[in-house]
Design an enzyme around this catalytic site. Structure first.
Site, PDB file in Angstrom:
ATOM      1  N   ARG A  25      -3.327   5.098  -3.180  1.00  0.00           N
ATOM      2  CA  ARG A  25      -3.113   3.838  -2.471  1.00  0.00           C
ATOM      3  C   ARG A  25      -4.465   3.296  -2.039  1.00  0.00           C
ATOM      4  NH1 ARG A  25      -1.535  -0.753  -1.598  1.00  0.00           N
ATOM      5  NH2 ARG A  25      -0.110  -1.359   0.080  1.00  0.00           N
ATOM      6  N   GLY A  26      -4.532   1.993  -1.840  1.00  0.00           N
ATOM      7  CA  GLY A  26      -5.784   1.340  -1.523  1.00  0.00           C
ATOM      8  C   GLY A  26      -6.437   1.792  -0.236  1.00  0.00           C
ATOM      9  N   ASP A  27      -5.663   2.427   0.669  1.00  0.00           N
ATOM     10  CA  ASP A  27      -6.254   2.841   1.939  1.00  0.00           C
ATOM     11  C   ASP A  27      -7.276   3.964   1.769  1.00  0.00           C
ATOM     12  OD1 ASP A  27      -4.118   4.459   1.203  1.00  0.00           O
ATOM     13  OD2 ASP A  27      -3.653   5.042   3.258  1.00  0.00           O
ATOM     14  N   THR A  28      -7.278   4.625   0.616  1.00  0.00           N
ATOM     15  CA  THR A  28      -8.272   5.687   0.356  1.00  0.00           C
ATOM     16  C   THR A  28      -9.251   5.304  -0.747  1.00  0.00           C
ATOM     17  OG1 THR A  28      -6.927   6.841  -1.313  1.00  0.00           O
ATOM     18  CG2 THR A  28      -6.572   7.439   1.011  1.00  0.00           C
ATOM     19  N   ARG A  29      -9.153   4.066  -1.249  1.00  0.00           N
ATOM     20  CA  ARG A  29      -9.945   3.647  -2.418  1.00  0.00           C
ATOM     21  C   ARG A  29     -11.449   3.824  -2.201  1.00  0.00           C
ATOM     22  NH1 ARG A  29      -9.434   0.462  -6.812  1.00  0.00           N
ATOM     23  NH2 ARG A  29      -7.306  -0.128  -6.280  1.00  0.00           N
ATOM     24  N   GLU A  91       4.060   4.048 -10.610  1.00  0.00           N
ATOM     25  CA  GLU A  91       3.135   4.970 -11.278  1.00  0.00           C
ATOM     26  C   GLU A  91       3.654   6.400 -11.183  1.00  0.00           C
ATOM     27  OE1 GLU A  91      -1.322   2.948 -10.776  1.00  0.00           O
ATOM     28  OE2 GLU A  91      -0.828   4.813  -9.755  1.00  0.00           O
TER      29      GLU A  91
END
Length: 279
Positions: A25-29, A91
């Site tokens: 998820r984008g919060d860990t990108r 995904e």
């Protein structure tokens, strides 16, 4: 003894394959996942990471579907916000379908979330699913998402809080070591029931199995598209379990043309053959 094979594959005639597909998820990108991706790349893994930071729709992009299908493994980084994304959940469903139909390794990584929360969809996941379920058009998808989360949480995964006293850098190094070990144990993907391949590789296999401690180099050459890479993979699959160490370097030409490509190939070879535990 060690077995090392290298092959070049033209991107125009053979699909690119990846060692690892990273789902996150984008919060860990820009934090944990970025460091994990860098560690994989520096260790010689061909790693797929979606770099699209634009708002995502409901349907997964065709190139992501293709990347999953062409990857030997998937590493799924579960964070507090993972289940809020229908894209990520789609995904996950595809990854688990791939696992059931192919020799596809799946390693769940629980970052700041407990496996029981993923398995039962509690905590932050419960809030995310409450929002999904308000959209009645997602009813069928929600069922598949919940089933996939329960299934993946039952796999042997890695939990940040339980590893390396919660130190992320040590945790990442351990993830890379675990994936090296897992990928080393499975054969390469080769089309089944290849006609004539046994006769083409018989001499090579006898040469590899002669028990000599001498270093030997074999070159397979010929026109593009005649199956050199397939023969190399078949030979590798037939022999890698007989050697103490092994390495298969894919897409050498393509990788070598990338930034630090030759260095990455060298690191992968040395890591595979020498059994290095550190990056």
């Amino acid at each position: 003894m060690a077995l090392a094979l290298a092959t070049t594959i033209s991107p125009n005639t053979c699909p690119t394959s990846y060692h690892v597909f990273l789902s996150f998820r984008g919060d860990t990108r820009k934090t944990f996942t970025d460091h994990l991706y860098t560690a994989f790349v520096n260790s010689g893994f061909r790693t797929f990471r979606d770099d699209d930071e634009l708002p995502r729709g409901h349907d997964i992009k065709p190139e992501l579907r293709k990347a999953i299908e062409q990857s030997r493994s998937s590493v799924i980084v579960f964070s507090q916000d993972y289940a809020s994304s229908g894209w990520c959940l789609d995904e996950l469903v595809m990854i688990m379908e791939r696992k059931r139909t192919r020799d596809h390794i799946v390693l769940p990584v629980f970052y700041d979330v407990d496996p029981s929360q993923v398995r039962k969809q509690t905590g932050s996941l419960a809030k995310a699913f409450a929002r999904h379920e308000r959209n009645h058009s997602l009813k069928d998808k929600v069922k598949r998402w919940r089933a996939a989360l329960t299934e993946v949480a039952d796999l042997a995964g890695m939990v940040l809080q339980n590893e390396a006293d919660g130190h992320e850098s040590k945790f990442i190094k351990k993830i890379v070591r675990v994936m090296k070990d897992k990928l080393r144990r499975i054969p390469l993907s080769v089309e089944p029931h290849l006609i004539g391949v046994d006769s083409q590789t018989e001499g090579i296999n006898l040469w590899l199995q002669d028990g000599s401690a001498d270093v030997g180099i074999l070159l397979i050459h010929g026109m593009r598209g005649i199956g050199k890479s397939t023969i190399a993979k078949f030979v590798y699959n037939s022999n890698f379990q007989k050697f103490e160490r092994c390495s298969f370097l894919e897409n050498v030409r393509e990788v070598s043309e990338q930034s630090n490509g030759l260095l990455r190939l060298q690191k992968q070879l040395l890591s595979d053959i020498l059994g290095a535990n550190e990056l």
